[in-house]
Design an enzyme around this catalytic site. Sequence first.
Site, PDB file in Angstrom:
ATOM      1  N   HIS A  72      22.467 -14.301  -6.602  1.00 11.06           N
ATOM      2  CA  HIS A  72      22.207 -15.549  -5.906  1.00 11.06           C
ATOM      3  C   HIS A  72      23.066 -15.875  -4.677  1.00 11.06           C
ATOM      4  O   HIS A  72      23.185 -16.932  -4.304  1.00 11.06           O
ATOM      5  CB  HIS A  72      22.597 -16.643  -6.997  1.00 11.06           C
ATOM      6  CG  HIS A  72      21.588 -16.867  -8.168  1.00 11.06           C
ATOM      7  ND1 HIS A  72      21.486 -17.968  -9.235  1.00 11.06           N
ATOM      8  CD2 HIS A  72      20.687 -16.001  -8.479  1.00 11.06           C
ATOM      9  CE1 HIS A  72      20.614 -17.550 -10.212  1.00 11.06           C
ATOM     10  NE2 HIS A  72      19.938 -16.453  -9.537  1.00 11.06           N
ATOM     11  N   PHE A  92      15.774 -11.388 -12.367  1.00 10.85           N
ATOM     12  CA  PHE A  92      15.290 -11.486 -13.746  1.00 10.85           C
ATOM     13  C   PHE A  92      14.005 -12.700 -13.379  1.00 10.85           C
ATOM     14  O   PHE A  92      13.805 -13.112 -14.559  1.00 10.85           O
ATOM     15  CB  PHE A  92      16.400 -12.273 -14.445  1.00 10.85           C
ATOM     16  CG  PHE A  92      17.130 -11.126 -15.018  1.00 10.85           C
ATOM     17  CD1 PHE A  92      17.329  -9.704 -14.459  1.00 10.85           C
ATOM     18  CD2 PHE A  92      18.089 -11.372 -16.171  1.00 10.85           C
ATOM     19  CE1 PHE A  92      18.183  -8.882 -14.890  1.00 10.85           C
ATOM     20  CE2 PHE A  92      19.100 -10.175 -16.725  1.00 10.85           C
ATOM     21  CZ  PHE A  92      18.897  -9.074 -15.997  1.00 10.85           C
ATOM     22  N   MET A  93      13.521 -12.754 -12.571  1.00 11.00           N
ATOM     23  CA  MET A  93      12.402 -13.439 -12.270  1.00 11.00           C
ATOM     24  C   MET A  93      12.265 -14.966 -12.619  1.00 11.00           C
ATOM     25  O   MET A  93      11.365 -15.599 -12.698  1.00 11.00           O
ATOM     26  CB  MET A  93      11.112 -12.920 -13.120  1.00 11.00           C
ATOM     27  CG  MET A  93      10.836 -11.421 -12.594  1.00 11.00           C
ATOM     28  SD  MET A  93      10.230 -10.308 -14.145  1.00 11.00           S
ATOM     29  CE  MET A  93      11.868  -9.727 -14.617  1.00 11.00           C
ATOM     30  N   VAL A 125      13.328  -2.778  -1.003  1.00 14.04           N
ATOM     31  CA  VAL A 125      11.903  -2.415  -1.319  1.00 14.04           C
ATOM     32  C   VAL A 125      10.869  -3.664  -0.879  1.00 14.04           C
ATOM     33  O   VAL A 125      11.556  -4.510  -0.586  1.00 14.04           O
ATOM     34  CB  VAL A 125      11.791  -2.490  -2.963  1.00 14.04           C
ATOM     35  CG1 VAL A 125      12.407  -3.774  -3.565  1.00 14.04           C
ATOM     36  CG2 VAL A 125      10.314  -1.860  -3.488  1.00 14.04           C
ATOM     37  N   HIS A 131      17.962 -21.337  -9.569  1.00 11.91           N
ATOM     38  CA  HIS A 131      17.854 -19.890  -9.241  1.00 11.91           C
ATOM     39  C   HIS A 131      17.256 -19.750  -7.674  1.00 11.91           C
ATOM     40  O   HIS A 131      16.057 -20.176  -7.517  1.00 11.91           O
ATOM     41  CB  HIS A 131      17.126 -19.160 -10.143  1.00 11.91           C
ATOM     42  CG  HIS A 131      17.797 -19.118 -11.407  1.00 11.91           C
ATOM     43  ND1 HIS A 131      18.287 -17.680 -11.937  1.00 11.91           N
ATOM     44  CD2 HIS A 131      18.335 -19.837 -12.202  1.00 11.91           C
ATOM     45  CE1 HIS A 131      18.521 -18.116 -12.986  1.00 11.91           C
ATOM     46  NE2 HIS A 131      18.747 -19.144 -13.476  1.00 11.91           N
TER      47      HIS A 131
END
Length: 625
Positions: free
Chosen positions: A547, A139-140, A130, A591
């Site tokens: 990750h 999960f931002m 996308v 992250h």
Amino acid sequence: MKLPLSTRPAAPRLSLAEMAERLSRNNPLTSLRDARVRDVPDAALLKEYDFVVVGGGTAGCVLANRLSENPSWSVLLLEAGGDEAIFTDIPLLASYVANTNYNWGYHAQPSPDYCRAMKGQACNWPRGKVLGGTSVLNFMVYGRGSPHDFDEWESLGNPGWGYRDVLPYFKRSEDVQVDSLRDSPYHGHGGPLTVTESPWQSPMAPAFLEAASEMGYPVLDHNGPHMTGFSFTLATLRNGSRCSAAKAFLRPVQHRPNLHVVKRARVTRVLVDRATANTVGVEFVRNHQWRVAKARQEVVLSAGTLNSPQILMLSGLGPADHLRALGIPVVRDLPGVGENLQDHVSCFGCVTFLLNDTVSVVESRESRRLGSVVNYWVTQDGPLTSPGGAEGIAFVNTPRNREPDRPDMELSFGPGALSGDSSGSLRGLLGIDAAFFKKMFGEVEGRDAFTVNPVLLRPKSRGRVRLRSANPFHWPLLFANYYADEEDLRVMVEGLKMGVALGETKGYARWGARLHSRPAPGCEQHAFRSDEYWACAARTISTNLHHQSGTCRMGPASDPGAVVDPQLRVHGVRGLRVVDASIMPTIISGHPTGAVYMIAEKAADMIKRAWATDGQLVRRWAANR
């Protein structure tokens, strides 16, 4: 950071008029309209572009923005997926998004050594298909890693990638919206990417920070000079909604006349002249038709850790023996393509604490509360604003760590658990087998609980990506190789025990927190809470956080495993760079999304410097129009 809930002023009550005004301003239909990016039709495509960017994910959106800042350059962005939707904006629904066609749907190859609880013993590896890429379904969490991570990159023969060099690029992207960080020299202000904390926190949030002192850690900003300690989660949120790469970097500039975005375009290979090693362009499929996009200056591959090496190998750039075995003509023998795959394996569900009070997020209960949805759209507040349910993060040192200022374990606190996953979306995200779930959580399904998820930050094990065939539409073969190095398992065992210790701190006792003692199926032969049990549980419930990195690693020409040089140019090929998480020589202790923004910002500057003196680009763009 935010004040504990008990000391925060109460949120002001809104009048009906104010609620109506906010709902109008945050109309879901308006959000849907704004999420659409202009799709350039085939008839409007140019014969050639100065730069062709492959992949509209995190890095690709940054590159499209920054390269098109020069009105003399023509830029084409090719993305295999389409636009975001209303529900992808809702932070707590992250696990739902991963169960849709916004996800490529990849699985690692099955193994008896890990992911035993998953369907077919195969790990789910969600990747975004996308505009915005995996920033639309992760999960931002915004966590840059340790400064030592980047100094290590530099020490491996990559000048310009030390912490002092990359910090300005972290700051360039960022617009931090946390009062206590506004004057921090380690954060940026006014950048495209909004970074903040969730406006809502559970009643258990203060207990998480209280646990820090009890366990001997400070409360700090883990994106500053030191990351060892506890904090509430910093996330890429804007007004309580997900701030994806597309929202931050692409939508605001989509109408630039020199930027063309083509959606649902599947790139099958990079075109490289075998005789001269010059990059010509890319081949892609759109609307069931094969097409070619030519690049005058460069092709920039930003397809991600799994797809960038796949495209390189399909293009004849990779391990020669592997390519010949599949009948692919070898353009350049690059043995490092697809190697060095690293990931942060975790054990979500292994450390679950049951509660005696209704203070956690239980999906079935929230779904019955119409007020939660109304509150989200009107005030951008409430449980739906929680970034995937990750409320707090602790970066800690296990007893096996020898670098105390470079933590080897993350403990992520979530005010919910698999027991509250009534729809099965979280199980679907992780790929957990239904029979396994029933045995481990069936008797506590619907109960209030919280989770501490241990995450292995600096794995020694390495996986790989290989082609399944020469067919570009076949999924690549993905080998996770979790725990191939036994030291990783030893560290994870220590992390699991630290996760239990966190949940047993005094602050959580007020809700009667107690460790869920149903053993993981297949591990019943070991004494519960013994090292042997935790090792078995880790190999059984092997989860991940999207990750994956390192498969096109950066390094000097003297490094036989390096794929790109410190300028991110593919070794032995002209006019081709790779810009995404695949270039990381070693995975960061955090992250990776924040680091990918930084990599793309830095790459854009390198590309601009390389071509800034080429006055012909101005004339070519004018003639092509």
